[in-house]
Motif scaffolding. Structure first.
Motif, short mmCIF file in Angstrom:
data_model
loop_
_atom_site.label_atom_id
_atom_site.label_comp_id
_atom_site.label_asym_id
_atom_site.label_seq_id
_atom_site.Cartn_x
_atom_site.Cartn_y
_atom_site.Cartn_z
N ASN A 19 2.53 -7.83 -10.28
CA ASN A 19 1.22 -7.22 -10.07
C ASN A 19 0.13 -8.25 -10.37
O ASN A 19 -0.43 -8.28 -11.46
N HIS A 20 -0.17 -9.08 -9.41
CA HIS A 20 -1.17 -10.13 -9.61
C HIS A 20 -2.58 -9.55 -9.71
O HIS A 20 -3.41 -10.06 -10.45
N ALA A 21 -2.85 -8.48 -8.98
CA ALA A 21 -4.20 -7.90 -9.00
C ALA A 21 -4.47 -7.13 -10.29
O ALA A 21 -5.61 -7.01 -10.72
N GLN A 22 -3.43 -6.61 -10.92
CA GLN A 22 -3.53 -5.86 -12.18
C GLN A 22 -4.58 -4.75 -12.09
O GLN A 22 -5.46 -4.62 -12.93
N LEU A 23 -4.45 -3.93 -11.05
CA LEU A 23 -5.34 -2.79 -10.86
C LEU A 23 -4.69 -1.54 -11.46
O LEU A 23 -3.48 -1.42 -11.50
N LEU A 28 -8.75 2.02 -9.26
CA LEU A 28 -8.45 1.78 -7.85
C LEU A 28 -8.78 2.97 -6.96
O LEU A 28 -8.72 2.87 -5.75
N GLU A 29 -9.17 4.07 -7.54
CA GLU A 29 -9.45 5.28 -6.76
C GLU A 29 -10.24 4.98 -5.50
O GLU A 29 -9.88 5.37 -4.41
N HIS A 30 -11.34 4.25 -5.61
CA HIS A 30 -12.16 3.95 -4.44
C HIS A 30 -11.57 2.80 -3.62
O HIS A 30 -11.90 2.66 -2.45
N GLY A 31 -10.71 2.01 -4.22
CA GLY A 31 -10.11 0.89 -3.50
C GLY A 31 -9.18 1.33 -2.40
O GLY A 31 -9.01 0.64 -1.39
N TRP A 32 -8.55 2.49 -2.55
CA TRP A 32 -7.64 2.98 -1.52
C TRP A 32 -8.42 3.53 -0.34
O TRP A 32 -7.93 3.57 0.76
N PRO A 39 -13.49 -1.46 -6.03
CA PRO A 39 -13.48 -2.29 -7.24
C PRO A 39 -13.72 -3.75 -6.88
O PRO A 39 -13.37 -4.20 -5.78
N ALA A 40 -14.31 -4.48 -7.79
CA ALA A 40 -14.68 -5.88 -7.54
C ALA A 40 -13.49 -6.71 -7.05
O ALA A 40 -13.63 -7.52 -6.12
N LYS A 41 -12.31 -6.52 -7.66
CA LYS A 41 -11.14 -7.31 -7.25
C LYS A 41 -10.73 -7.00 -5.81
O LYS A 41 -10.29 -7.88 -5.09
N VAL A 42 -10.88 -5.75 -5.41
CA VAL A 42 -10.53 -5.37 -4.04
C VAL A 42 -11.60 -5.88 -3.07
O VAL A 42 -11.28 -6.46 -2.03
N ALA A 43 -12.86 -5.70 -3.43
CA ALA A 43 -13.95 -6.14 -2.57
C ALA A 43 -13.92 -7.65 -2.35
O ALA A 43 -14.31 -8.14 -1.29
N ALA A 44 -13.44 -8.40 -3.34
CA ALA A 44 -13.42 -9.86 -3.25
C ALA A 44 -12.22 -10.39 -2.47
O ALA A 44 -12.14 -11.59 -2.22
N SER A 45 -11.30 -9.53 -2.09
CA SER A 45 -10.07 -10.00 -1.45
C SER A 45 -9.82 -9.27 -0.13
O SER A 45 -9.43 -8.10 -0.14
N LEU A 48 -6.34 -7.71 -0.20
CA LEU A 48 -6.23 -6.44 -0.92
C LEU A 48 -6.87 -5.30 -0.14
O LEU A 48 -6.35 -4.19 -0.12
N GLN A 49 -7.98 -5.57 0.51
CA GLN A 49 -8.63 -4.54 1.32
C GLN A 49 -7.69 -4.09 2.44
O GLN A 49 -7.51 -2.89 2.67
N HIS A 50 -7.09 -5.05 3.12
CA HIS A 50 -6.16 -4.74 4.20
C HIS A 50 -4.96 -3.96 3.67
O HIS A 50 -4.51 -2.99 4.28
N SER A 51 -4.43 -4.38 2.53
CA SER A 51 -3.30 -3.71 1.90
C SER A 51 -3.64 -2.25 1.58
O SER A 51 -2.86 -1.34 1.86
N CYS A 52 -4.81 -2.04 0.99
CA CYS A 52 -5.24 -0.67 0.65
C CYS A 52 -5.35 0.19 1.90
O CYS A 52 -4.89 1.34 1.93
N ASP A 53 -5.97 -0.36 2.93
CA ASP A 53 -6.17 0.39 4.17
C ASP A 53 -4.84 0.75 4.83
O ASP A 53 -4.63 1.89 5.26
N CYS A 54 -3.92 -0.21 4.91
CA CYS A 54 -2.60 0.04 5.51
C CYS A 54 -1.81 1.08 4.73
O CYS A 54 -1.23 1.99 5.32
N ARG A 55 -1.80 0.94 3.43
CA ARG A 55 -1.04 1.88 2.60
C ARG A 55 -1.62 3.30 2.71
O ARG A 55 -0.88 4.28 2.71
N THR A 56 -2.92 3.41 2.79
CA THR A 56 -3.54 4.72 2.95
C THR A 56 -3.09 5.38 4.25
O THR A 56 -2.73 6.55 4.27
#
Length: 127
Positions: A19-23, A28-32, A39-45, A48-56
């Motif tokens: 777990n490199h992102a350590q969310l 992460l509620e809004h990150g998904w 979250p800042a870590k998601v917004a900066a990557s 991670l944004q693509h991963s969240c969108d695909c998983r959703t």
């Protein structure tokens, strides 16, 4: 999985998760969810944004398929101790959110895959 959410095949593998992102679920509620605020870590990557969108999208298809097959929606809240300076001072309720539901959707799919895999090794068992 096909485009309608049918699991067409599955395999079970031993895995190691890093777990490199350590969310965390709550952060992460809004990150998904697509769009701000993330979250800042998601917004900066972008990854991670693509991963969240695909998983959703995948989780929603899995959930829709389960409901079409008669799954029930149950609300179960988790009680957690609130600990301050080593003492339990209260019990708080952990509410479900999009992130916890997403993980639940994938866990249910993984359980189904494990069940199907078990059938290959256990004969005569009611699985």
């Amino acid at each position: 999985m096909d485009s309608d959410g049918h699991v067409t095949s599955s395999q079970v593998y031993r895995a190691l998760v890093r777990n490199h992102a350590q969310l965390q679920y709550n952060s992460l509620e809004h990150g998904w969810r697509a769009g701000p605020p993330r979250p800042a870590k998601v917004a900066a990557s972008p990854d991670l944004q693509h991963s969240c969108d695909c998983r959703t999208k995948v989780a929603q298809k899995l959930k829709n398929r389960r409901y079409e097959n008669g799954a029930l929606s149950l609300q179960t809240d988790e009680a957690l101790p609130l600990v301050l300076e080593g003492q339990v001072v209260d019990v708080v309720t952990q509410q479900k959110n999009h992130a916890t539901e997403l993980i639940e959707d994938f866990m249910i799919a993984a359980n189904g895959s494990s069940r199907e895999c078990s059938k290959k090794f256990v004969t005569g068992a009611a699985l």
